[in-house]
Write an enzyme that holds these catalytic residues in place. Structure first.
Site, mmCIF file in Angstrom:
data_model
loop_
_atom_site.group_PDB
_atom_site.id
_atom_site.type_symbol
_atom_site.label_atom_id
_atom_site.label_comp_id
_atom_site.label_asym_id
_atom_site.label_seq_id
_atom_site.Cartn_x
_atom_site.Cartn_y
_atom_site.Cartn_z
ATOM 1 N N ASN A 227 -28.084 -14.738 120.663
ATOM 2 C CA ASN A 227 -28.481 -13.714 121.631
ATOM 3 C C ASN A 227 -29.993 -13.718 121.774
ATOM 4 O OD1 ASN A 227 -29.709 -11.740 119.690
ATOM 5 N ND2 ASN A 227 -27.624 -11.824 118.861
ATOM 6 N N ILE A 326 -22.143 -6.015 108.676
ATOM 7 C CA ILE A 326 -22.984 -5.993 107.467
ATOM 8 C C ILE A 326 -23.427 -4.567 107.153
ATOM 9 C CG2 ILE A 326 -25.111 -6.882 106.429
ATOM 10 C CD1 ILE A 326 -24.896 -9.253 108.456
HETATM 11 N N1 CTP Z 1 -24.612 -4.981 112.600
HETATM 12 C C1 CTP Z 1 -24.314 -5.590 111.398
HETATM 13 N N2 CTP Z 1 -23.339 -6.524 111.341
HETATM 14 C C2 CTP Z 1 -22.623 -6.850 112.417
HETATM 15 C C3 CTP Z 1 -22.920 -6.228 113.662
HETATM 16 C C4 CTP Z 1 -23.923 -5.305 113.708
HETATM 17 O O1 CTP Z 1 -24.975 -5.295 110.397
HETATM 18 N N3 CTP Z 1 -21.680 -7.772 112.312
HETATM 19 C C5 CTP Z 1 -25.655 -3.945 112.618
HETATM 20 C C6 CTP Z 1 -26.891 -4.312 113.393
HETATM 21 O O2 CTP Z 1 -27.859 -4.933 112.570
HETATM 22 C C7 CTP Z 1 -27.366 -2.938 113.872
HETATM 23 C C8 CTP Z 1 -26.092 -2.158 114.046
HETATM 24 O O3 CTP Z 1 -25.122 -2.831 113.262
HETATM 25 O O4 CTP Z 1 -28.107 -2.259 112.896
HETATM 26 C C9 CTP Z 1 -25.586 -2.031 115.454
HETATM 27 O O5 CTP Z 1 -25.480 -3.263 116.073
HETATM 28 P P1 CTP Z 1 -24.964 -3.346 117.579
HETATM 29 O O6 CTP Z 1 -24.771 -4.766 117.906
HETATM 30 O O7 CTP Z 1 -25.824 -2.514 118.475
HETATM 31 O O8 CTP Z 1 -23.620 -2.575 117.481
HETATM 32 P P2 CTP Z 1 -22.163 -3.043 117.248
HETATM 33 O O9 CTP Z 1 -21.712 -2.539 115.935
HETATM 34 O O10 CTP Z 1 -22.072 -4.513 117.452
HETATM 35 O O11 CTP Z 1 -21.401 -2.257 118.382
HETATM 36 P P3 CTP Z 1 -21.223 -2.570 119.944
HETATM 37 O O12 CTP Z 1 -21.283 -4.055 120.108
HETATM 38 O O13 CTP Z 1 -19.889 -2.008 120.222
HETATM 39 O O14 CTP Z 1 -22.316 -1.857 120.648
#
Ligand code: CTP
Length: 419
Positions: A227, A326
């Site tokens: 990304n 995570i």
């Molecule tokens: N995060 C994480 N591990 C993942 C996905 C996300 O630790 N596999 C953490 C990111 O580092 C961030 C938070 O979760 O602190 C939110 O990430 P985001 O991508 O905005 O949210 P998602 O949980 O992926 O939700 P969505 O895609 O539905 O917005």
């Protein structure tokens, strides 16, 4: 309750400080010109004081032009100093300084300071400074043999014991043609060291783990899913936490950014690797900041060889599986649940920031969720943040990521101090 603050820009760094920049004699004086410019660009005012030996290496005219102030070189100079006419530049110039930075500090100059000698203006001013109010910061510069000589090392240790802040030296090619330790730090490094010096040590003794950047999920040996996260915000947070006195581990996805000073960096590629690195680091940590834009999906069956077009025009059949969350995993751990580990999540949203950030805070089970608009900030140097806690929200308006990082670190330090 939404509390707006006018500016998140920290007043604790170099901005607005008055620095007396002392130059003693050494070839590294050429770097002092760049340093002077950098200090002024960062919002400091600079008064240059040079020893006669320094003037052999760089002209006072150069330093005057760059600092915008006349240069002082002699204790017998009867010009008005710091607005006072008493012919005591060594008193007047030091009294208005937030710090005296001697860069370069030659071996001879440090030996002089050690003995409290004061036979020219710069050493006289260092001796006459109010030791509790005006810090003395030394940036040594010399040949490698001079640097490792027991006399120099003894002097450096004693100067530190006497209250001076002696910065390290760089290694590499020296003007004399030799290679080794003893080069003066680069102007940019000195600027960061000084900036760090002025930041309050709000996280002293704390351990902080930060994730940053994107992850890369391989589809085959040459292609993958990733990304547009640049990692700049996470790197800025790691640097700000380090400047606040924390021991920082930065777990970085694939980005091309330099490692922040004094930070331990672990490079990872996939969400799976990032999870492993985080799980190794968080058991010792007090704070976990999940700033990385972790991929939500990874290839279910990555190909071991490069996938080839089969000539039919049909795209390959790709299957994905969800990655482990995570942040949510760490937030569920006993240490996080007991309050021993303070977890901070980020939300990169495209719309409805407040509602999405509040929902995400609840979903992830973290005390602090930091919302931002992803498309507005990915790859840029500025951002605007919305801090969401159980008590309400706080908006940090658009500012450089470094300034926001300092504001966020101050918020975290405050939150863990009341736990
Ligand atoms: N995060 C994480 N591990 C993942 C996905 C996300 O630790 N596999 C953490 C990111 O580092 C961030 C938070 O979760 O602190 C939110 O990430 P985001 O991508 O905005 O949210 P998602 O949980 O992926 O939700 P969505 O895609 O539905 O917005």
């Amino acid at each position: 309750m939404t509390e707006k603050i006018s500016s998140p820009v920290s007043k604790h760094g170099i901005e607005g400080r008055h620095i007396v920049l002392g130059l003693s004699g050494g070839i590294a004086c050429y770097k002092a010109a760049e340093l002077c410019r950098a200090l002024i660009k960062a919002g400091a005012t600079v008064q240059v004081v040079m020893t006669p030996a320094a003037a052999q290496f760089i002209t006072p005219v150069t330093m005057q032009a760059l600092s915008g102030r006349t240069i002082f070189m002699s204790q017998w100079d009867d010009r008005t100093a710091a607005g006072v006419d008493n012919n005591m530049a060594h008193i007047n110039l030091s009294r208005e300084a937030d710090a005296i930075l001697v860069a370069p500090a030659s071996a001879d100059f440090m030996a002089k300071l050690l003995h409290g000698r004061a036979d020219e203006l710069l050493s006289l001013m260092c001796l006459a400074r109010p030791i509790e109010q005006v810090p003395l910061i030394l940036a040594p510069a010399m040949n490698r043999e001079m640097w490792i000589h027991p006399a120099t090392q003894r002097n450096v240790a004693q100067l530190a014991a006497d209250g001076a802040h002696v910065l390290g030296v760089g290694a590499g090619f020296q003007a004399c043609g030799e290679v080794g330790d003893g080069r003066m730090l680069e102007p940019e490094e000195l600027l960061r060291a000084l900036d760090s010096f002025f930041h309050p040590k709000l996280l002293a003794g704390r351990r902080v783990v930060v994730t940053a950047g994107p992850t890369f999920e391989a589809i085959d040996p040459v292609r993958g899913l990733t990304n547009r996260s640049s990692g700049k915000m996470g790197f800025a947070i790691a640097q700000a936490a380090q400047m606040a006195g924390a021991e920082v581990t930065l777990i970085a996805g694939p980005v091309g950014l330099p490692t922040p000073d004094g930070v331990t960096r672990v490079d990872v590629e996939s969400a799976h690797d990032m999870l492993g690195a985080v799980q190794l680091a968080v058991p010792q940590a007090d704070v976990f900041v999940a700033c990385a834009a972790v991929a939500d999906w990874t290839a279910a069956h990555p190909a071991t060889q490069k996938m080839k077009k089969d000539g039919t025009g049909a795209p390959p059949a790709l299957a994905f599986k969800e990655t482990v969350d995570i942040l949510a995993t760490v937030a569920q751990s006993d240490r996080a649940q007991s309050g021993a580990l303070y977890c901070v999540g980020f939300a990169a949203e495209s719309h409805d920031l407040l509602a999405n950030a509040q929902a995400k805070r609840a979903k992830k089970g973290v005390p602090l969720l930091v919302g931002n608009i992803g498309p507005d900030t990915f790859g840029r140097d500025h951002n605007a943040l919305l801090l969401v806690t159980a008590d309400g929200t706080q908006a940090l308006p658009e500012a450089p990521k470094q300034a926001l990082a300092h504001a966020l670190v101050a918020h975290i330090a405050n939150a863990i101090s009341v736990l």
